[in-house]
Design a protein around this motif. Structure first.
Motif, PDB file in Angstrom:
ATOM      1  N   ALA A 184     120.927 -66.714  -7.672  1.00  0.00           N
ATOM      2  CA  ALA A 184     119.580 -66.732  -8.219  1.00  0.00           C
ATOM      3  C   ALA A 184     119.678 -66.953  -9.716  1.00  0.00           C
ATOM      4  CB  ALA A 184     118.880 -65.433  -7.916  1.00  0.00           C
ATOM      5  N   ALA A 214     118.346 -70.225 -12.116  1.00  0.00           N
ATOM      6  CA  ALA A 214     117.494 -70.175 -13.289  1.00  0.00           C
ATOM      7  C   ALA A 214     117.821 -71.294 -14.258  1.00  0.00           C
ATOM      8  CB  ALA A 214     117.637 -68.835 -13.969  1.00  0.00           C
ATOM      9  N   GLN A 216     115.940 -62.094  -8.658  1.00  0.00           N
ATOM     10  CA  GLN A 216     114.834 -62.877  -8.096  1.00  0.00           C
ATOM     11  C   GLN A 216     113.525 -62.653  -8.857  1.00  0.00           C
ATOM     12  OE1 GLN A 216     114.624 -62.117  -3.897  1.00  0.00           O
ATOM     13  NE2 GLN A 216     116.344 -63.460  -3.450  1.00  0.00           N
ATOM     14  N   THR A 266     113.594 -64.435 -12.156  1.00  0.00           N
ATOM     15  CA  THR A 266     113.359 -65.862 -11.982  1.00  0.00           C
ATOM     16  C   THR A 266     111.870 -66.128 -11.769  1.00  0.00           C
ATOM     17  OG1 THR A 266     115.484 -65.895 -10.895  1.00  0.00           O
ATOM     18  CG2 THR A 266     114.204 -67.888 -10.749  1.00  0.00           C
ATOM     19  N   GLN A 267     111.226 -65.279 -10.982  1.00  0.00           N
ATOM     20  CA  GLN A 267     109.801 -65.467 -10.723  1.00  0.00           C
ATOM     21  C   GLN A 267     108.967 -65.224 -11.979  1.00  0.00           C
ATOM     22  OE1 GLN A 267     108.776 -63.187  -7.186  1.00  0.00           O
ATOM     23  NE2 GLN A 267     110.386 -64.214  -6.041  1.00  0.00           N
ATOM     24  N   VAL A 316     120.230 -64.160 -15.719  1.00  0.00           N
ATOM     25  CA  VAL A 316     119.167 -65.140 -15.460  1.00  0.00           C
ATOM     26  C   VAL A 316     118.574 -65.621 -16.786  1.00  0.00           C
ATOM     27  CG1 VAL A 316     116.864 -65.478 -14.483  1.00  0.00           C
ATOM     28  CG2 VAL A 316     118.599 -64.277 -13.165  1.00  0.00           C
ATOM     29  N   TRP A 344     113.837 -70.355  -7.226  1.00  0.00           N
ATOM     30  CA  TRP A 344     113.845 -69.013  -6.647  1.00  0.00           C
ATOM     31  C   TRP A 344     113.671 -69.074  -5.141  1.00  0.00           C
ATOM     32  CZ3 TRP A 344     109.525 -67.383  -4.029  1.00  0.00           C
ATOM     33  CH2 TRP A 344     108.327 -68.069  -4.271  1.00  0.00           C
ATOM     34  N   SER A 402     116.930 -69.916  -3.493  1.00  0.00           N
ATOM     35  CA  SER A 402     117.865 -68.784  -3.420  1.00  0.00           C
ATOM     36  C   SER A 402     117.474 -67.855  -2.268  1.00  0.00           C
ATOM     37  CB  SER A 402     117.930 -68.054  -4.766  1.00  0.00           C
ATOM     38  OG  SER A 402     117.037 -66.983  -4.806  1.00  0.00           O
TER      39      SER A 402
END
Lengths: 469, 338
Positions: A36, A40, A119, A122-123, A148, B43, B46
């Motif tokens: 993850a 990025a 995660q 990243t979001q 990230v 994302w 992943s």
């Protein structure tokens, strides 16, 4: 160099500082953290397009373990965020150049899982377009989040994670004695402390108790076969040996398995070796089991200085009277003469407010969480465009101010690595509560500052006593 | 001849619909998933990658429990060994991607002697013994300093990829292994061994009395499942890319395999895949509600076990009479025979 550890066994660099501490009950595991994180990298372009946009809102993402094994670290989140949002810059906006920007804080739960931490970060970057990310609480959270951010090119401030773990987790390397060897990170910064501070926080307390009791200068180490345990085993004894000219003898309890249920052989090793002092870095439930068995088996060290456990009142309540005079480190206390750089509120007012707001005893992570937002404001004051990632990251690397956690300099000559600010901890001991403590309420067990060798500005509030007579 | 007449009046087919639909559907899905990292957000790719790792593990667990009645709660042994085999080969200088088949092979080889130990036990005793095997493997690996001991070890050999292509490589590794595993399972179940397994699933005593070599079929399945989980472990190591005993040998892998197989439907190929989808959708959706997801997962598993023991796919198949990946035969009366 202490012969117990053997110089030849000390690795060139300390492996696994960057590894994440996994406990078996963390649900979905570190599955694809770095994946993850790697993902990025693809975001840097989209992130850059956000940077170009002239929005007059600055978005700050806050990644925190609100649920799961690390949830006690995030206990003060709601209170801290309430205060931060009410402070002038967050309530009324901050003027950067000719524009006044509103500041928005978006909170994301890492669920105490490295995978989820990566995660949600990243979001935050991709879906929310945040400008800055702040994060707290243990390598499981700060390392994936920072990884990230570094790859996506988003400025990041982290805390409550030994700086070595953060440093190696991002790809830096350490020397045998734990000094930074190579690696500098453009976007990520952190403020906390490391193994040398643990040694220099615990050792003065050992010396004082040793003088009182004339106990043998032998200390026992309970270090599990995991990332933190092996890192302590590799660095702690050599630093003690170097600083005391081999005056202290180390007894290693052996690299046990996390979540073991029987510590009899380890306790026997400590007993037969005549260990009178105790240091560790276990998982919290393991210390609970160990400490009860040690008591049952009549091993009662003169002073126990524990790391990674007994940080929060709830851990201490669970051990009851066995908590008495167990010592640990504190990176923040309400007794320090520090004030919020956002509002001027004192550390004491901050803690009293927390106790009124939650009905629970203050916890040390409230100070570090609050400072995350102070540091961001300090950096924003120094830039011309808050959406300019490089400028903000550079400003973060040069923040030098005094706030609720005391003086903090990310570019100090004494910084162990670029972008690392050290906040020196003080030694505390858990003792029965008292009306004289902050807020005047009597809690079953409270932390008392008993040693301020590393930070003389924090006054003593209690007397250092042997854990066992 | 009445027998022949009645036989000729029966129509035996594999598919419930034209095989062409399955084929075209498969080709479309395979191509879509193969280019996914270039079209979906990073994302989401992943999440998909983690999803495929679960599909591999659940498919393998389903072979064990769904077809051969071996309820293993120690499959994490092979996930861990697969990850560590990959690490070992990578330290030796091999590309971790090339190490995936070798890791699977190594796990298969290790599984063979283990079967002689485990197959002496049945039912609950078998399950507990698999767990013992897993913990033993973890403790042994944790003492090997060459592989990083309890601290773990960074998986070398991936640093020559830039961040973006590394994500693509990781995704493609997990996707292609999942594809191979699902196709392999499909082929296996349509083979002669598959027939033995289906008969064992339906009634082991009857299968035995009809001359099926149940024990050797079991042994083969155990080895295949070990190899499959080993491949999943290899992909896991590549996706992290940090290998640590407590994580790779975590009991939670088996919990996830078990959940996905049970929810989706044991004893079918589609079941574990559908179960994995349910798991990931629930996980993403419930993630924001904290520890609630454990409660919801647990209740769902209990509910399915009581009211729908054939799982979601079992329920759908019974209702609509569809087979996406047919491994059995449908026998119908031929209308034209009248």
């Amino acid at each position: 160099m202490n012969q117990e550890t053997g110089a030849s066994q000390i690795p060139e660099s300390i492996p696994g500082w960057g590894s994440l501490e996994f406990s078996r009950r963390m649900g979905l595991k570190a599955l694809g953290v770095a994946a993850a994180a790697g993902g990025a990298g693809a975001l840097s372009q989209s992130a850059a397009s956000y940077a170009a946009s002239g929005s007059n809102v600055i978005k700050i993402g806050y990644v925190t373990p609100q649920t799961g094994a690390l949830a006690s670290f995030a206990g003060p989140d709601n209170y801290v965020l309430k205060l931060v949002k009410a402070s002038q810059y967050f309530a009324k906006g901050i003027k950067v150049g000719a524009t006044t920007y509103k500041i928005q804080i978006i909170v994301a739960d890492s669920q105490s899982s490295p995978t989820t931490a990566a995660q949600v970060t990243t979001q935050l970057i991709q879906a929310q377009g945040v400008d800055i990310i702040v994060t707290s609480s243990a390598p499981e959270t700060t390392v994936p989040v920072s990884t990230v951010c570094e790859q996506a090119g988003i400025p990041c401030v982290s805390t409550v994670c030994p700086w070595e773990a953060w440093y190696v987790g991002l790809g830096g390397t350490l020397s045998a004695t734990g000094a930074a060897q190579s690696g500098a990170f453009k976007y990520c910064t952190t403020f906390f402390f490391g193994v040398p501070e643990f040694v220099n926080c615990f050792l003065p307390m050992w010396n004082r108790v040793q003088k009182q009791t004339h106990a043998a200068k032998i200390y026992a180490g309970m270090f599990p076969n995991d990332a933190d345990g092996n890192a302590f085993r590799a660095a702690f004894p050599p630093i003690v040996a170097a600083e005391t000219k081999n005056a202290w003898k180390f007894i290693d309890g052996g690299a046990y398995q996390d979540l073991s249920t029987n510590y009899t052989s380890m306790i026997q090793t400590f007993k037969s070796g005549g260990a009178e002092f105790f240091v560790n870095a276990p998982l919290p439930p393991d210390f609970n089991t160990f400490w009860k068995q040690a008591s049952q088996q009549q091993w009662r060290p003169k002073l126990a200085t524990v790391a990674k456990v007994m940080l929060f009142p709830t851990d201490v309540y669970a051990l009851g009277s066995l908590s008495n005079n167990v010592a640990t480190d504190a990176w923040w206390t309400p007794y320090a003469p520090y004030k919020s750089s956002l509002t001027g509120m004192t550390a004491k007012q901050f803690a009293i407010g927390y106790q009124q707001f939650t009905g629970q005893q203050w916890v040390q992570s409230m100070g570090s969480t609050y400072s995350l937002f102070e540091v961001v404001i300090e950096a924003l004051k120094k830039v011309k465009n808050p959406h300019d990632r490089s400028a903000v990251a550079n400003a973060l690397h040069h923040v030098n101010y005094t706030g609720i956690s005391g003086p903090m300099n990310f570019n100090a000559k004494t910084s162990p690595a670029p972008g690392v600010a050290i906040i020196p901890p003080v030694g505390i001991q858990w003792k029965p509560g008292s009306k004289a403590n902050v807020g005047g309420k009597v809690w079953p067990w409270s932390p008392y500052v008993v040693d301020n060798t590393l930070n003389k500005q924090v006054p003593l509030t209690g007397v250092l006593r042997p854990t066992n007579k | 001849m009445s027998t022949r007449e009645s036989l000729s009046s029966l129509d035996v087919r594999r598919s419930t619909h034209s095989p062409l639909i399955t084929l075209v559907g498969s080709v479309v899905l395979v191509s879509l998933f193969s280019v996914a990292p270039w079209i979906v957000p990073a994302w989401f790719a992943s999440i998909l990658m983690n999803f495929f790792i679960l599909v591999i593990m659940a498919t393998m667990w389903n072979l064990l429990a769904g077809y051969s009645g071996m309820v293993s709660i120690g499959q994490q042994a092979f996930v861990g060994l697969g990850a560590y085999a990959t690490l070992f080969f990578a330290i030796k200088g091999m590309s971790p991607l090339a190490a995936i088949p070798l890791a699977a092979l190594a796990c298969g080889v290790i599984a063979l002697p283990v079967t002689y130990l485990l197959f002496r036990l049945r039912g609950g005793y078998f399950s507990i013994a698999t767990w013992v095997v897993a913990d033993t493997a973890m403790i042994i690996i944790g003492t090997v300093a060459y592989l990083g001991g309890g601290t773990g070890h960074y998986l070398p050999g991936l640093s020559n990829f830039d961040p973006v292509s590394l994500t693509h490589v990781q995704y493609l590794a997990s996707w292609s292994v999942a594809l191979v595993v699902v196709i392999g399972t499909y082929v296996l179940l349509r083979s002669r061994l598959g027939l033995v397994l289906a008969s064992m699933r339906d009634n082991e005593v009857a299968a035995r009395s009809a001359g099926a070599h149940v024990t050797s079929a079991r042994r083969i399945v155990f080895i295949v499942a070990a190899a499959g989980c080993g491949a999943a472990g290899a992909v896991l190591a590549i996706s992290q890319p940090f290998v640590q005993p407590g994580n790779e040998f975590s009991m939670s892998w088996t919990a996830e395999m078990l959940f996905a197989s049970m929810i989706g439907g044991l004893g079918t190929i589609e079941g574990p895949i559908i179960g994995s989808v349910v798991y990931f959708v629930l996980f993403q959706w419930l993630g924001q509600y904290g520890a609630w997801y454990f409660i919801v997962f647990g209740s769902l598993a209990v509910g399915i076990a009581i009211w729908q023991p054939r799982g979601l796919w079992g329920a759908l198949r019974d209702r609509f009479h569809v087979e996406l990946l047919p491994v059995g035969h449908w026998v119908r009366e031929r209308r034209s025979a009248k």
